[in-house]
Design a protein around this motif. Structure first.
Motif, PDB file in Angstrom:
ATOM      1  N   ARG A  95       0.840  -1.209   0.000  1.00 12.76           N
ATOM      2  CA  ARG A  95       0.000   0.000   0.000  1.00 12.76           C
ATOM      3  C   ARG A  95       0.870   1.253   0.000  1.00 12.76           C
ATOM      4  O   ARG A  95       0.616   2.212  -0.739  1.00 12.76           O
ATOM      5  N   ALA A  96       1.921   1.264   0.834  1.00 12.71           N
ATOM      6  CA  ALA A  96       2.787   2.439   0.936  1.00 12.71           C
ATOM      7  C   ALA A  96       3.445   2.760  -0.401  1.00 12.71           C
ATOM      8  O   ALA A  96       3.489   3.922  -0.826  1.00 12.71           O
ATOM      9  N   VAL A  97       3.946   1.737  -1.066  1.00 15.11           N
ATOM     10  CA  VAL A  97       4.635   1.953  -2.339  1.00 15.11           C
ATOM     11  C   VAL A  97       3.645   2.396  -3.419  1.00 15.11           C
ATOM     12  O   VAL A  97       3.933   3.299  -4.207  1.00 15.11           O
ATOM     13  N   LYS A  98       2.455   1.799  -3.445  1.00 13.94           N
ATOM     14  CA  LYS A  98       1.461   2.203  -4.444  1.00 13.94           C
ATOM     15  C   LYS A  98       1.068   3.664  -4.285  1.00 13.94           C
ATOM     16  O   LYS A  98       0.921   4.388  -5.274  1.00 13.94           O
ATOM     17  N   LEU A  99       0.920   4.117  -3.047  1.00 13.87           N
ATOM     18  CA  LEU A  99       0.560   5.522  -2.828  1.00 13.87           C
ATOM     19  C   LEU A  99       1.681   6.445  -3.295  1.00 13.87           C
ATOM     20  O   LEU A  99       1.425   7.503  -3.872  1.00 13.87           O
ATOM     21  N   LEU A 100       2.935   6.050  -3.048  1.00 19.40           N
ATOM     22  CA  LEU A 100       4.066   6.827  -3.551  1.00 19.40           C
ATOM     23  C   LEU A 100       4.065   6.843  -5.077  1.00 19.40           C
ATOM     24  O   LEU A 100       4.258   7.899  -5.699  1.00 19.40           O
ATOM     25  N   GLN A 101       3.837   5.688  -5.682  1.00 20.33           N
ATOM     26  CA  GLN A 101       3.873   5.601  -7.141  1.00 20.33           C
ATOM     27  C   GLN A 101       2.785   6.464  -7.787  1.00 20.33           C
ATOM     28  O   GLN A 101       3.028   7.101  -8.810  1.00 20.33           O
ATOM     29  N   VAL A 102       1.607   6.500  -7.177  1.00 17.61           N
ATOM     30  CA  VAL A 102       0.546   7.380  -7.692  1.00 17.61           C
ATOM     31  C   VAL A 102       1.018   8.833  -7.629  1.00 17.61           C
ATOM     32  O   VAL A 102       0.850   9.607  -8.581  1.00 17.61           O
ATOM     33  N   ALA A 103       1.634   9.210  -6.506  1.00 23.52           N
ATOM     34  CA  ALA A 103       2.120  10.592  -6.354  1.00 23.52           C
ATOM     35  C   ALA A 103       3.232  10.915  -7.354  1.00 23.52           C
ATOM     36  O   ALA A 103       3.346  12.048  -7.816  1.00 23.52           O
ATOM     37  N   LEU A 104       4.044   9.914  -7.684  1.00 23.46           N
ATOM     38  CA  LEU A 104       5.131  10.109  -8.650  1.00 23.46           C
ATOM     39  C   LEU A 104       4.649  10.057 -10.099  1.00 23.46           C
ATOM     40  O   LEU A 104       5.371  10.457 -11.013  1.00 23.46           O
ATOM     41  N   GLY A 105       3.442   9.489 -10.313  1.00 21.38           N
ATOM     42  CA  GLY A 105       2.923   9.381 -11.676  1.00 21.38           C
ATOM     43  C   GLY A 105       3.477   8.199 -12.443  1.00 21.38           C
ATOM     44  O   GLY A 105       3.544   8.237 -13.678  1.00 21.38           O
ATOM     45  N   VAL A 106       3.882   7.154 -11.725  1.00 16.93           N
ATOM     46  CA  VAL A 106       4.356   5.936 -12.386  1.00 16.93           C
ATOM     47  C   VAL A 106       3.355   4.814 -12.102  1.00 16.93           C
ATOM     48  O   VAL A 106       2.466   4.953 -11.260  1.00 16.93           O
ATOM     49  N   THR A 107       3.519   3.697 -12.799  1.00 12.43           N
ATOM     50  CA  THR A 107       2.605   2.564 -12.616  1.00 12.43           C
ATOM     51  C   THR A 107       2.622   2.102 -11.164  1.00 12.43           C
ATOM     52  O   THR A 107       3.682   1.827 -10.595  1.00 12.43           O
ATOM     53  N   ALA A 108       1.433   2.019 -10.570  1.00 13.66           N
ATOM     54  CA  ALA A 108       1.311   1.642  -9.155  1.00 13.66           C
ATOM     55  C   ALA A 108       1.222   0.129  -9.031  1.00 13.66           C
ATOM     56  O   ALA A 108       0.139  -0.444  -8.942  1.00 13.66           O
ATOM     57  N   ASP A 109       2.406  -0.527  -9.025  1.00 13.78           N
ATOM     58  CA  ASP A 109       2.441  -1.993  -8.925  1.00 13.78           C
ATOM     59  C   ASP A 109       2.866  -2.478  -7.539  1.00 13.78           C
ATOM     60  O   ASP A 109       2.933  -3.676  -7.290  1.00 13.78           O
ATOM     61  N   GLY A 110       3.182  -1.539  -6.636  1.00 16.05           N
ATOM     62  CA  GLY A 110       3.545  -1.920  -5.274  1.00 16.05           C
ATOM     63  C   GLY A 110       4.970  -2.394  -5.105  1.00 16.05           C
ATOM     64  O   GLY A 110       5.340  -2.863  -4.028  1.00 16.05           O
ATOM     65  N   SER A 111       5.783  -2.268  -6.135  1.00 17.09           N
ATOM     66  CA  SER A 111       7.176  -2.719  -6.070  1.00 17.09           C
ATOM     67  C   SER A 111       8.106  -1.562  -6.424  1.00 17.09           C
ATOM     68  O   SER A 111       7.931  -0.913  -7.462  1.00 17.09           O
ATOM     69  N   VAL A 112       9.100  -1.322  -5.564  1.00 10.49           N
ATOM     70  CA  VAL A 112      10.064  -0.253  -5.837  1.00 10.49           C
ATOM     71  C   VAL A 112      11.171  -0.824  -6.717  1.00 10.49           C
ATOM     72  O   VAL A 112      12.047  -1.541  -6.258  1.00 10.49           O
ATOM     73  N   GLY A 113      11.075  -0.518  -7.996  1.00 11.73           N
ATOM     74  CA  GLY A 113      12.078  -0.961  -8.955  1.00 11.73           C
ATOM     75  C   GLY A 113      12.775   0.231  -9.581  1.00 11.73           C
ATOM     76  O   GLY A 113      12.653   1.366  -9.092  1.00 11.73           O
ATOM     77  N   PRO A 114      13.497  -0.008 -10.676  1.00  8.69           N
ATOM     78  CA  PRO A 114      14.257   1.075 -11.320  1.00  8.69           C
ATOM     79  C   PRO A 114      13.407   2.267 -11.751  1.00  8.69           C
ATOM     80  O   PRO A 114      13.846   3.411 -11.645  1.00  8.69           O
ATOM     81  N   VAL A 115      12.177   2.025 -12.215  1.00 11.20           N
ATOM     82  CA  VAL A 115      11.332   3.124 -12.697  1.00 11.20           C
ATOM     83  C   VAL A 115      10.914   4.017 -11.526  1.00 11.20           C
ATOM     84  O   VAL A 115      10.992   5.255 -11.610  1.00 11.20           O
ATOM     85  N   THR A 116      10.484   3.395 -10.436  1.00 16.07           N
ATOM     86  CA  THR A 116      10.065   4.179  -9.269  1.00 16.07           C
ATOM     87  C   THR A 116      11.243   4.943  -8.686  1.00 16.07           C
ATOM     88  O   THR A 116      11.119   6.130  -8.351  1.00 16.07           O
ATOM     89  N   LEU A 117      12.390   4.286  -8.557  1.00 16.02           N
ATOM     90  CA  LEU A 117      13.567   4.963  -8.002  1.00 16.02           C
ATOM     91  C   LEU A 117      14.022   6.109  -8.896  1.00 16.02           C
ATOM     92  O   LEU A 117      14.372   7.188  -8.401  1.00 16.02           O
ATOM     93  N   ALA A 118      13.999   5.889 -10.202  1.00 20.36           N
ATOM     94  CA  ALA A 118      14.402   6.961 -11.123  1.00 20.36           C
ATOM     95  C   ALA A 118      13.451   8.152 -11.009  1.00 20.36           C
ATOM     96  O   ALA A 118      13.886   9.308 -11.015  1.00 20.36           O
TER      97      ALA A 118
END
Length: 199
Positions: free
Chosen positions: A106-129
């Motif tokens: 849940r925490a990662v998905k909420l971050l991903q929505v805020a970042l505008g990337v696919t909300a898959d719940g996994s912190v990978g290269p796209v989320t980190l970038a």
């Protein structure tokens, strides 16, 4: 104090000592019996991980030190908060606190929505970038908190017995928002008394 210890100190200050199963049921808290943010359900799910983090079997045996170890192993490391910290201390704080309360996915998905990337719940290269390249990481952290509030409203709409619980969760979001601004300003050396350029 290392990055995890600094972030955990904020979350620990918002966690209660012991919430009994009866109190959790009465308030509608699905976490059940909990101490220092660690639930009995979480302890029951550890399996072989228990030995590596030296976790007890019963929630009433959880100490602040145990809660910090569990937080590091299950929430800090699994959500790559160390790498998020390097991008922005506020991002690490917001993700860690939400992971502690609602789980890493849940925490990662909420971050991903805020970042505008696919909300898959996994912190990978796209989320980190995306975290490392965002121009205003504090605003992204605050957006993630706004997403968390929206999730809380969907989670407990109109349930009277959960009203106090939801108020408490919104209070927690307020506290995390303040802490995010404080930790970002401290780590970046901002003078928060100075007027904002865009105010």
């Amino acid at each position: 104090m290392n990055a995890h210890a600094r972030v955990h100190a904020v979350t620990a200050a918002l966690e209660g000592r012991l919430l009994t199963a009866a109190d959790a049921a009465a308030s509608g808290d699905p976490g059940g019996e909990t101490k220092y943010g660690v639930s009995q359900r979480l302890l029951d799910s550890l399996g072989v991980t228990r030995e590596s983090i030296v976790a007890p079997r019963r929630v009433d045996e959880v100490t602040p030190q145990v809660a910090e170890r569990i937080g590091r192993a299950l929430f800090w490391e699994t959500t790559h908060c160390g790498e998020l910290w390097m991008a922005s201390p506020s991002l690490a704080l917001v993700v860690y606190d939400c992971a502690f309360q609602s789980g890493p996915d849940r925490a990662v998905k909420l971050l991903q929505v805020a970042l505008g990337v696919t909300a898959d719940g996994s912190v990978g290269p796209v989320t980190l970038a995306a975290a490392q390249s965002c121009a205003e990481p504090l605003l992204v952290a605050l957006d993630a908190i706004a997403e968390r509030r929206a999730f809380l409203m969907r989670w407990a709409p109109g349930e009277e017995r959960r009203a106090a619980l939801v108020r408490g969760l919104h209070h927690r979001c307020d506290e995390i928002s303040r802490a995010a601004v404080a930790i970002e300003s401290e780590c970046r050396g901002w003078d928060m008394r100075a007027p904002l350029a865009y105010a």
